[in-house]
Design an enzyme around this catalytic site. Structure first.
Site, PDB file in Angstrom:
ATOM      1  N   LYS A  34       9.983  -1.244   0.808  1.00  0.00           N
ATOM      2  CA  LYS A  34      10.402  -0.083   0.528  1.00  0.00           C
ATOM      3  C   LYS A  34      11.461   0.741   2.269  1.00  0.00           C
ATOM      4  O   LYS A  34      12.271   1.451   2.255  1.00  0.00           O
ATOM      5  CB  LYS A  34       9.600   0.848  -0.329  1.00  0.00           C
ATOM      6  CG  LYS A  34       8.266   1.276   0.506  1.00  0.00           C
ATOM      7  CD  LYS A  34       7.303   2.248  -0.282  1.00  0.00           C
ATOM      8  CE  LYS A  34       6.351   2.431   0.771  1.00  0.00           C
ATOM      9  NZ  LYS A  34       6.481   2.409   1.963  1.00  0.00           N
ATOM     10  N   THR A  35      10.706   0.096   3.438  1.00  0.00           N
ATOM     11  CA  THR A  35      10.680   0.084   4.133  1.00  0.00           C
ATOM     12  C   THR A  35      11.774   0.125   4.774  1.00  0.00           C
ATOM     13  O   THR A  35      12.179   0.239   5.513  1.00  0.00           O
ATOM     14  CB  THR A  35       9.107  -0.415   5.107  1.00  0.00           C
ATOM     15  OG1 THR A  35       7.977   0.617   4.912  1.00  0.00           O
ATOM     16  CG2 THR A  35       9.301   0.354   6.121  1.00  0.00           C
ATOM     17  N   ASP A 224       8.971   9.429   2.210  1.00  0.00           N
ATOM     18  CA  ASP A 224       8.345   7.767   1.462  1.00  0.00           C
ATOM     19  C   ASP A 224       7.154   8.932   1.316  1.00  0.00           C
ATOM     20  O   ASP A 224       6.108   8.956   1.336  1.00  0.00           O
ATOM     21  CB  ASP A 224       7.837   7.193   2.685  1.00  0.00           C
ATOM     22  CG  ASP A 224       7.390   5.705   3.275  1.00  0.00           C
ATOM     23  OD1 ASP A 224       7.803   5.269   1.937  1.00  0.00           O
ATOM     24  OD2 ASP A 224       6.791   5.610   4.084  1.00  0.00           O
ATOM     25  N   GLU A 225       6.554   7.642   0.399  1.00  0.00           N
ATOM     26  CA  GLU A 225       5.482   7.573  -0.512  1.00  0.00           C
ATOM     27  C   GLU A 225       5.116   8.737  -0.700  1.00  0.00           C
ATOM     28  O   GLU A 225       4.052   9.882  -0.867  1.00  0.00           O
ATOM     29  CB  GLU A 225       3.969   7.642   0.783  1.00  0.00           C
ATOM     30  CG  GLU A 225       3.803   5.827   1.471  1.00  0.00           C
ATOM     31  CD  GLU A 225       3.242   4.665   0.709  1.00  0.00           C
ATOM     32  OE1 GLU A 225       3.397   5.248  -0.582  1.00  0.00           O
ATOM     33  OE2 GLU A 225       2.894   3.795   1.027  1.00  0.00           O
ATOM     34  N   GLN A 255       0.630   4.056  -7.520  1.00  0.00           N
ATOM     35  CA  GLN A 255      -0.392   3.593  -6.000  1.00  0.00           C
ATOM     36  C   GLN A 255      -0.567   4.727  -5.764  1.00  0.00           C
ATOM     37  O   GLN A 255      -0.933   5.306  -4.558  1.00  0.00           O
ATOM     38  CB  GLN A 255       0.378   2.855  -5.003  1.00  0.00           C
ATOM     39  CG  GLN A 255       0.784   1.687  -4.949  1.00  0.00           C
ATOM     40  CD  GLN A 255       1.650   0.935  -4.561  1.00  0.00           C
ATOM     41  OE1 GLN A 255       1.098   0.347  -3.142  1.00  0.00           O
ATOM     42  NE2 GLN A 255       2.706   0.736  -4.358  1.00  0.00           N
ATOM     43  N   ARG A 602      -3.082  -5.763  -2.592  1.00  0.00           N
ATOM     44  CA  ARG A 602      -2.998  -6.289  -0.806  1.00  0.00           C
ATOM     45  C   ARG A 602      -2.591  -7.437  -0.367  1.00  0.00           C
ATOM     46  O   ARG A 602      -2.167  -7.720   1.104  1.00  0.00           O
ATOM     47  CB  ARG A 602      -4.052  -5.842  -0.143  1.00  0.00           C
ATOM     48  CG  ARG A 602      -3.983  -4.170   0.206  1.00  0.00           C
ATOM     49  CD  ARG A 602      -3.235  -3.422  -0.125  1.00  0.00           C
ATOM     50  NE  ARG A 602      -2.847  -2.784  -0.981  1.00  0.00           N
ATOM     51  CZ  ARG A 602      -0.990  -2.210  -0.930  1.00  0.00           C
ATOM     52  NH1 ARG A 602      -0.206  -2.384  -0.158  1.00  0.00           N
ATOM     53  NH2 ARG A 602      -0.305  -2.269  -1.941  1.00  0.00           N
TER      54      ARG A 602
END
Length: 718
Positions: A34-35, A224-225, A255, A602
């Site tokens: 995504k980044t 973002d997020e 998340q 993770r």
């Protein structure tokens, strides 16, 4: 350039990058790039569309993430690109206020308070009111202040110097404490984290020209997020995007683990209903993990209802089986973890820094730390005392603030640090004289520096040092400024004479970090910019390169990745926590399941789930987490035997009580509904917190806000 931007992306990422107009929702699974997508879309807007960076706002959640985005954007567009609007919510609010806060009678050079600064103000308040910590802990007072700041009506009392600040609270004394705290905050022209967004919203409400200026400037907004955004933050974004309606949000409802601070997965799940028309793109190709790890994560998260259905997949090669270890005792659990880590280090060439131990709450680290000490395994805690909260670091920052602000809090910290024979009696005299003359403490010190009682002190040397660097600081780098301040003030000498090597090393690390930051900044780093950055610093922003196993909570681990991950203490009552189970609602359980999912995703190469039998802190028998029984058993290998008796007992404990709870028939209200309470009188519903089953209601007659259960029968519509 266009080909370079798009060729490195998969088909869904390319679709996201080239979707530039309107409302766009990107559901980005863990490890789906995504980044990279956000950065390339930003570069695409600049290069393909010719949009100026000053017209693009890109909001993310940590300074570290924002810095990483700016770095990647510069690698694509060159160092001349202005990435100042790639920032956090707090960072953006500071930019707005530095430009426009004067419209609401507040100076542009306001201070930003961290939690320690807030407690310093409370210390002054308690002294003036003759209170001790027995009255109320500072943390509890700050919670009461935070509750007051859920809304932003209070902002008017801070921006109007003629306004009387009288805050109703649970007791008259608490009201005095909060009122005096806010008066001091106004006196210091200081804002805390909550104030930053509240002041911006208040500014926009009071001055439509300022609001329109920012709306017109920001043609494109990326968030973002998004699943971690609070209702207030989303409200700010909606205001900013109202003119051009180009809002691009990226996130993953699976998340969403911050409902306790106002974020709700439903905001992202229902985005297409609140922002029409909306294009949705799902990024579900994972580049981080093995198929075994992803299959485990997919299996557990499917049990949630508030989500957007997606299965993560990967073209990565198959890896090792996921392991569930069940121990009879806690000692066996940590022994297995220690032996597994040492074996992988010795036989497979892994480094200690490849491992992360993740847990639900900080107290779960105790047995891990003890076990690692026995096994001589180096570890680093990602919690506890934060670097910028250490006394010697706060001292250095206070000297910086004396040069820039000469505020009362910084003076009280530095005036006798190092020792200058300026003790409590003289400080009390200074405070009283400052109040009499209506001056700041430093202005008072300058006015009375020839006071005979000061002759035997080193206060003149202190004044000379501050005045010297007030004149010089703009011509120095901030690292040169710190060296000069510490040397001329005598702080450096006293620190070295103390022989406290840890404190000396911490100051050296601060100086080293500043020099590194100056080199990376590309242009002169101004002192006010630096102080702003560290005021908004969070523990997740720090880099730890030491070759050691990392210990952290799941919340801290979010956004990170490690080759080997151990989820420890995977017991019912821990994950899911007793608190979520006690709430008795599905929303709490879903959040706990999302926490487990975040922990799983993770891991890159191997994932381990460990738990053990025994007794909980509450004296109850420990069971494996109910989430372990939701996962398809063929998706992991179990080490250790769980007796059937324990399984049967666990299954019985997991069941809801057979008796149906009494259904309370109460009228449901909406935000802004007017209601009547038999004790508090008339009120307005300000907020609805469905996760905690509460209405936040402001009662006008008593001018108080209270959280009330949605099941409470004593409310009627007006």
């Amino acid at each position: 350039m266009f080909e370079k931007l798009l060729n490195a992306l998969n088909e869904k990422q390319q679709q996201a990058v080239t979707a530039t107009e309107g409302y766009i929702r990107i559901i980005a699974g863990a490890g789906s790039g995504k980044t990279k997508t956000l950065v390339n879309r930003y570069a695409y807007l600049v290069e393909a569309l010719g949009i100026s960076p000053k017209n693009i706002l890109c909001v993310t959640f940590t300074n570290k993430a924002a810095a990483e985005m700016r770095k990647r954007v510069k690698s694509l567009l060159g160092n001349s690109n202005d990435g100042s609007l790639i920032c956090t919510y707090h960072g953006f609010c500071v930019k707005v206020l530095r430009e426009d806060i004067h419209h609401i009678n507040y100076p542009k050079n306001f201070m930003i308070l961290d939690e320690d600064d807030q407690k310093d103000i409370l210390k002054e308040v308690y002294e003036e009111l003759g209170l001790t910590i027995k009255f109320m802990k500072f943390d509890d007072v700050l919670k009461a202040i935070g509750f007051l700041k859920i809304g932003y009506d209070y902002v008017e009392s801070l921006t109007n110097p003629l306004a009387k600040i009288e805050i109703p609270a649970e007791t008259p004394m608490l009201s005095k404490v909060i009122s005096l705290y806010l008066k001091k905050q106004r006196k210091y022209f200081a804002l805390d984290f909550q104030d930053l967004i509240n002041f911006v919203l208040y500014l926009y409400e009071q001055n439509t020209e300022v609001q329109l200026k920012w709306q017109n400037q920001l043609h494109y907004i990326q968030v973002d997020e998004f699943q971690d955004s609070s209702g207030k933050q989303i409200g700010l974004v909606n205001i900013l995007s109202a003119t051009h309606k180009n809002l691009f949000v990226v996130g993953d409802p699976d998340q969403a683990i911050y409902t306790w601070r106002g974020a709700k997965p439903a905001y992202l799940v229902n985005f297409h209903k609140t922002h029409e028309p909306c294009e949705t793109i799902i990024l579900n190709e994972n580049y981080r993990s093995t198929p075994e790890i992803l299959n485990l994560g997919n299996s557990i998260i499917k049990n949630n209802k508030v989500r957007i259905d997606k299965d993560l997949f990967t073209y990565n090669n198959n890896g090792v089986d996921v392991i569930h270890y069940h121990g009879k005792k806690e000692f066996e659990e940590i022994k297995y973890i220690s032996e597994t880590i040492n074996s992988l280090v010795e036989k497979d060439g892994a480094k200690y820094s490849d491992f992360a131990i993740i847990y639900r709450a900080n107290y779960n680290s105790r047995f891990v730390e003890q076990g690692f000490m026995r096994a001589n395994i180096p570890y680093t805690m990602f919690s506890g005392f934060k670097f910028f909260q250490r006394a010697e670091i706060k001292d250095c920052i206070a000297y910086y603030k004396m040069v820039l602000y000469a505020d009362d809090l910084s003076l009280l910290r530095t005036i006798n640090n190092p020792k200058r024979s300026f003790g409590k009696t003289k400080i009390n005299w200074l405070k009283q004289q400052a109040e009499n003359d209506n001056l700041s403490y430093y202005e008072t010190l300058l006015k009375y520096k020839e006071e005979p009682s000061f002759n035997k002190t080193k206060v003149k040397q202190f004044i000379d040092t501050i005045e010297k660097y007030k004149k010089l600081y703009s011509s120095l780098t901030i690292s040169e400024l710190l060296r000069g301040l510490l040397d001329d003030s005598g702080y450096d000498e006293e620190l070295r004479l103390s022989g406290d090597q840890e404190r000396i090393d911490n100051v050296s690390e601060l100086l080293s970090s500043i020099i590194t930051l100056e080199a990376e900044y590309g242009e002169k780093l101004e002192l006010d910019d630096y102080l702003q950055q560290i005021a908004l610093f969070s523990d997740n922003d720090r880099e730890v390169n030491k070759n050691s196993v990392k210990l952290m909570t799941i919340h801290t681990a979010k956004g990170l990745e490690f080759p080997y991950v151990f989820l420890v203490s995977f017991n019912d009552g821990v994950l899911p926590s007793y608190r979520s189970l006690d709430k008795g609602n599905e929303n709490g359980l879903e959040e706990e399941r999302r926490l487990a999912y975040v922990a799983i995703t993770r891991a890159m190469k191997a994932f381990y789930m460990t738990e053990s039998e025994g007794l909980t802190n509450y004296g109850k028998r420990k069971f494996p987490s109910r989430f372990l029984f939701e996962i398809k058993q063929n998706l992991f290998t179990r080490l250790g035997v769980i007796e059937q008796e324990l399984i049967d007992e666990a299954m019985e404990a997991f069941k809801q009580p057979s008796e149906e709870k009494e259904v309370i028939s109460t009228e449901k209200f909406n935000v802004n509904d007017k209601i009547l309470h038999s004790v508090f009188g008339e009120g307005i519903i300000k907020e609805i917190n469905e996760d905690d089953n509460q209405y936040i209601i402001h009662f006008s007659e008593k001018d108080i806000s209270r959280p009330l259960s949605m099941n409470f029968k004593g409310l009627t519509r007006v």
